[in-house]
Write an enzyme that holds these catalytic residues in place. Sequence first.
Site, PDB file in Angstrom:
ATOM      1  CB  SER A 238      44.375  41.577  42.141  1.00 35.40           C
ATOM      2  OG  SER A 238      45.607  40.916  41.940  1.00 35.40           O
TER       3      SER A 238
ATOM      4  CE  LYS B  25      47.934  44.022  43.592  1.00 34.81           C
ATOM      5  NZ  LYS B  25      46.502  43.647  43.554  1.00 34.81           N
TER       6      LYS B  25
END
Length: 1064
Positions: A956, A999
């Site tokens: 990511s 996140k």
Amino acid sequence: MNFFGTLRATTSLSRPGNRFLALSEAGPSRWHAQLASRHIQPLAQSRRLFNASTVNDSSPSQPLRYPRWINDRKGQKQADKPQEEPVQLDEPQDGQAPPSSAPPSSAPPASSAPPSSSSSGDKPDNSDPPPSPPPDPPSSQQTSISKQLVPEIYPQVLALPIARRPLFPGFYKAVVVRNPAVVASIKEMMRRGQPYLGAFLLKDEHTDSDVIADLDSVHPVGVFAQITSVFTAQSKDGEHEEGLTAVLYPHRRIRITGLVKGGAATVESAEAPEQSEAPTDAEASLPTPPPEETTPASIQTSFLQKYDVSVVNVENLATQPYNKDDQYIRAFMSEIVSVFKDIAALNPLFRDQISNFSANQIATNVFDEPDKLADFAAAVSMGDVQELQDVLESLVVEDRLRKALLVLKKELINAQLQSKLARDVDSKIAKRQREYYLMEQLKGIKKELGMESDGKDKLIEKFKERAAGLKMPEQVRKIFDEELNKLMHLEPSASEANVTRNYLEWLTQIPWGQHSPENYSIAHAQKVLDEDHHGLKDVKDRILEFLAVGKLRGTVEGKIICLSGPPGVGKTSIGKSIARALGRQFFRFSVGGLTDVAEIKGHRRTYVGALPGKIIQALKRVGTENPLVLIDEIDKIGRGHNGDPSSALLEMLDPEQNNAFLDHYMDVPVDLSRVLFVCTANVLDTIPAPLLDRMEVLEVSGYVSEEKVVIADKYLGPQAKEASGLKDADVRLDPAAIDILIKYYCRESGVRNLKKHIEKIYRKTALKLVRDLGEDVFPEEVATAPQEKAEDNKAVEKQDPPPENPAAPETSGVTSKEEERVVTTAERKPLKVPDTVHVRITPDNLKEYVGPPVYHRDRLYVKPPPPGVSTGLGYLGNGSGAVMPIEVTSMPGKGGLQLTGKLGEVIRESAQIALSWTKAHAYELGITTSPDELFLTDRDIHVHMPEGSIGKEGPSAGTALLSAFVSLFTKTKINPDIAMTGEISLVGMVLPVGGLKEKILAAHRAGIKTIIAPEANRPDIEENVPESVKTGIRFVYVEDVREVLHEVFRGERAAERWKDTLSL
């Protein structure tokens, strides 16, 4: 009061066969002389050869029992005068009993005294001394010597140390002397008619000696004793002597005033010979010389100077005057007699000794001699040596009686304990024998009546009753009947009978056809789930859907739920809530680290100690066939040499197979289709694909900050407060302090760490209260109130770890009271905190309870960082998200790429992809002036991600790495309020990633205003991320890295040029 005469009349006069000459009676007695002969003669007949020399009393029909040497009481010289009384020194003939021996007495009985002798014995007449008798004199032959009295002044004596226990005046004692010098001196004393010595107790009870080398080795107070009989022991060949046995009769107490001569040699001595041999046909007698002219005692014992023996100066110790009618003395004597009665009733040997003593007390009342009664009490007691010596040293009659009573009381306690132990053992034996006889009679009666039934019949009847209440399938019923018939024909002691019995136990304890009624009420389920958990809307909705289907179908068969999420989010508690909402029984077992198939499928019955598998054990435990079984940690199941347990779970969990689950132990099909299985896992990657395919996965991602605040206030805080004993106390944790805990101490997705910190706060609060208020407010006596029943307490032996000293023993055979600890079954009472106590935990004093913050700041860069720095979003292993800066720099080199920060393989590959895309589009980005220009051939690139101790892995970070490379090479800064996540491909596509909720939560906490995310993650963000978290954040969804670059460098000069060269 003639208590001893009563005892003598009611008890047997049989004498104990003691191997030593026992302490018996006080005063002279012809019976005791026979007892001494009876005891000593068998000893002499065992192994040693003995010569006997006996000093006898003078009587017309009996040998003389008094010693032959006379010392006038006034110390005057004695001249040879004709004696009036004949005295015979006898020796036993073959087959003739030895003559009796008795101690001398200052006042012998009138029946044994000749008419010419005075009662006091001050002026006895002397006769010519007889010569030494021949070896075998006729029994009628007599030799005349004078009758003598015990000298009252004898200032210097032979000192003989005595081991183990002291001697008391008036009580015989046999000792063995092995020192040749002492043996020779005693013989010489006997020849001279001076058979007197001093007996003193050795201080060290483990030491035996016949001489005194140091006065400190013996007690100074002893007894003045007369040697009444001696027996010499000879070796096997009869050539030399091995020792001498002397019978002592103590007369009075004496004290050592000085050591005239100390002996040098020490040999072992005992109270009685351990080995002896049979006597010869003729025993040699010691010669009997005529009495010598004597002067004072110091000259009389001067012959001892030539022997290596101990000679001491002594003085007599007289008992202090007392009043016989004194109240205390009579009370002590009464109590001693009472204790005598108690001991005599418990100890037959003690009763015989009292009878022996009373046989000599016919003419006198024992109350007239309290000092003699105290000596007798100490003499017959097996007390402590020092206590007995204290009695001997006591000259005050009242003090002597008190000490003797103490010794006697201890003897009574010992006798009572022995009697109790004997009664307990006898009662147990009698009870067992009685039960055995009654059982045998009962068996015989039942056999005669034809109604014999043993334990096997009862067992078979029990199995039949159990089976009658179960709805066993036909196949199972058939196997049950076969096994029951087998058990009926097996002997109970056979090993097969035990195996069959255990199998029938399990077979009849499975709840065949028995189930608990289910509750499919949606409202009830909603209420239960809301009571136990806050948030988790998706999970709750899925559970309610599950229940709604079960309500319409009437069953919830065929569903296996798998709750997946980070630790501490409440997966196990959700399973409990489902069971409570349905009204089902709950059973949990963990398969983490399980490597044996037998734990799932069971063992074969042929193995010793075989058991069914976990699911069969669960059915037996819950007693219903429709429980909720929670299989915990299914992602951590192992695989070993005993098979693959995950494959065995397939049959148990597959709805198409578990309606006839076959356990290896049961070996009959068991229907598990009505069991509701709920599994938990942290990650799904390690679960085998075939097993995962059979489960419906519910993602339990975690809680946001607002949810954690509510959970802490509604659930965690009250639980921790009650667990710390502060349930009713005014102790409050402010919501602001909870928010600080969540942001800077507990950023995990779950609430387990938050719970630990809240418990820590309340524990420290409790400690502070107890310390500040002290014992006055919280007294220990109230908590440990007296118990209602004394039997609640008992003592156990200490079980402390062994000492560090390797030489110290690890265990002790004797446990004293200091080595015992008291245990109790009573519970302590909780203490109430006063209402005047008020405690507030605020952000200002929170640090005092939990220490400094774990997370100091959310963002590494608050101001615009230099070129080459971008901000990414990561997902940590503990289930929380984090803002992760990425730093890139270049240096002269050869075009290499270096990566640091504990990066994993996938993230390294993402960095290679980002650098390759940047090199390939260097001209479009304006980094090179022409498409063919070489780039980075002479420079190295270094990529670093801070917090190097934390491992980082995943794809990511691709968009953030590419943005950092472009920022470095174009020398353009990136706004720190922009964070990004997404995987990139080599051609520049942005691919979706996971962990968006965590996140975004981390970005919200760090104050990030713009988040660049993959377009494919838009539905996930819009659906699963709470609006409270998305408030204040602008989301930009991209599909290509060009869109990322235009958004990151918006308004910069490089971005204006890219409109032509790097079009979207």
